[in-house]
Design a protein around this motif. Structure first.
Motif, short mmCIF file in Angstrom:
data_model
loop_
_atom_site.label_atom_id
_atom_site.label_comp_id
_atom_site.label_asym_id
_atom_site.label_seq_id
_atom_site.Cartn_x
_atom_site.Cartn_y
_atom_site.Cartn_z
N PRO A 8 40.12 27.73 31.72
CA PRO A 8 41.35 27.71 32.50
C PRO A 8 41.06 27.81 34.00
O PRO A 8 40.06 28.38 34.41
N GLN A 9 41.93 27.23 34.79
CA GLN A 9 41.78 27.29 36.24
C GLN A 9 42.31 28.60 36.80
O GLN A 9 41.88 29.06 37.85
N ALA A 10 43.28 29.20 36.12
CA ALA A 10 43.88 30.46 36.56
C ALA A 10 44.40 31.20 35.33
O ALA A 10 44.78 30.58 34.34
N VAL A 11 44.40 32.53 35.42
CA VAL A 11 44.89 33.38 34.35
C VAL A 11 45.77 34.46 34.98
O VAL A 11 45.51 34.89 36.11
N ASP A 14 47.48 40.45 34.58
CA ASP A 14 47.49 41.45 33.51
C ASP A 14 46.66 40.99 32.31
O ASP A 14 45.97 41.78 31.68
N VAL A 15 46.69 39.69 32.02
CA VAL A 15 45.90 39.16 30.91
C VAL A 15 44.41 39.26 31.23
O VAL A 15 43.60 39.65 30.37
N TRP A 16 44.01 38.94 32.46
CA TRP A 16 42.60 39.00 32.83
C TRP A 16 42.08 40.44 32.78
O TRP A 16 40.99 40.69 32.28
N LEU A 17 42.87 41.39 33.30
CA LEU A 17 42.44 42.79 33.27
C LEU A 17 42.28 43.28 31.84
O LEU A 17 41.36 44.05 31.54
N TRP A 18 43.14 42.84 30.95
CA TRP A 18 43.05 43.20 29.54
C TRP A 18 41.82 42.53 28.90
O TRP A 18 41.06 43.18 28.18
N HIS A 52 41.96 33.72 40.14
CA HIS A 52 41.02 32.60 40.16
C HIS A 52 39.60 33.14 40.29
O HIS A 52 39.40 34.28 40.72
N VAL A 53 38.62 32.32 39.96
CA VAL A 53 37.22 32.70 40.13
C VAL A 53 36.96 32.93 41.61
O VAL A 53 37.38 32.15 42.46
N GLY A 54 36.28 34.05 41.93
CA GLY A 54 35.99 34.39 43.32
C GLY A 54 36.96 35.38 43.92
O GLY A 54 36.71 35.91 45.00
N ASP A 55 38.08 35.64 43.26
CA ASP A 55 39.04 36.63 43.76
C ASP A 55 38.44 38.03 43.69
O ASP A 55 37.60 38.33 42.86
N ARG A 56 38.91 38.89 44.58
CA ARG A 56 38.44 40.27 44.65
C ARG A 56 39.57 41.19 44.20
O ARG A 56 40.66 41.15 44.75
N LEU A 57 39.28 42.02 43.20
CA LEU A 57 40.26 42.96 42.66
C LEU A 57 39.83 44.38 42.93
O LEU A 57 38.65 44.72 42.74
N GLN A 58 40.76 45.22 43.37
CA GLN A 58 40.54 46.65 43.51
C GLN A 58 41.38 47.33 42.42
O GLN A 58 42.60 47.19 42.43
N VAL A 68 35.87 44.71 42.07
CA VAL A 68 35.12 43.67 41.36
C VAL A 68 35.46 42.30 41.93
O VAL A 68 36.52 42.10 42.53
N VAL A 69 34.54 41.37 41.72
CA VAL A 69 34.75 39.97 42.06
C VAL A 69 34.83 39.20 40.74
O VAL A 69 33.98 39.38 39.86
N VAL A 70 35.84 38.39 40.59
CA VAL A 70 36.04 37.63 39.36
C VAL A 70 34.96 36.55 39.26
O VAL A 70 34.84 35.71 40.13
N ALA A 71 34.18 36.60 38.17
CA ALA A 71 33.10 35.64 37.96
C ALA A 71 33.50 34.53 36.99
O ALA A 71 32.99 33.43 37.06
N ALA A 72 34.39 34.87 36.05
CA ALA A 72 34.84 33.88 35.06
C ALA A 72 36.24 34.26 34.62
O ALA A 72 36.70 35.39 34.85
N LEU A 73 36.91 33.34 33.98
CA LEU A 73 38.28 33.56 33.52
C LEU A 73 38.34 33.50 32.00
O LEU A 73 37.61 32.73 31.38
#
Length: 136
Positions: A8-11, A14-18, A52-58, A68-73
């Motif tokens: 997927p190009q984007a997720v 809440d789904v990605w964190l889970w 998206h891949v490359g996004d930064r989450l706190q 963290v930096v998103v490496a994959a979806l």
């Protein structure tokens, strides 16, 4: 069509964190986002925000703050090794978490615990001491 579902190009956030196993359920991830515990690229986030891949989450969980930096979806929750491949924790976050862990360890050093549980005689002494303290 299957390629789009596999990569997927984007997720949703809440789904990605889970899926990345930061939260046990998707509803807990949604509550954390709604409570302001999760920031996406330095700004607030909503549960439906696209990651998206490359996004930064706190991510704030209890006392710890993880960056963290998103490496994959992924939209599916898988085994822990697969979930750990979805992100990369920043060096600053690792250093801060290690410093906080060391600080907690030092703070608890003043609490010397006995090597074993108290026996019957020691329990009686403890109860007697507590009774004396409460009467004063």
């Amino acid at each position: 069509m299957s390629e789009v579902q596999d990569h997927p190009q984007a997720v949703r956030a809440d789904v990605w964190l889970w899926a990345a196993r930061f939260f046990k359920t998707r509803s807990l991830a949604k509550q954390a986002i709604d409570g302001g515990k999760v920031d996406l690229n330095g700004a607030g986030c909503k549960p439906s925000k696209a990651v998206h891949v490359g996004d930064r989450l706190q991510i704030g969980r209890g006392e710890e703050r993880i960056e963290v930096v998103v490496a994959a979806l992924s939209g599916q929750r898988g085994p822990a090794p697969v979930a750990q491949a979805l992100y990369r924790e920043t060096e600053e976050s690792l250093a801060a978490r290690e410093a906080a862990r060391a600080q907690r360890r030092l703070g608890a050093a003043g609490l010397l615990r006995p090597p074993t549980r108290p026996d019957k005689q020691a329990r009686r002494q403890i109860m007697k001491f507590k009774d004396e303290q409460s009467q004063e």
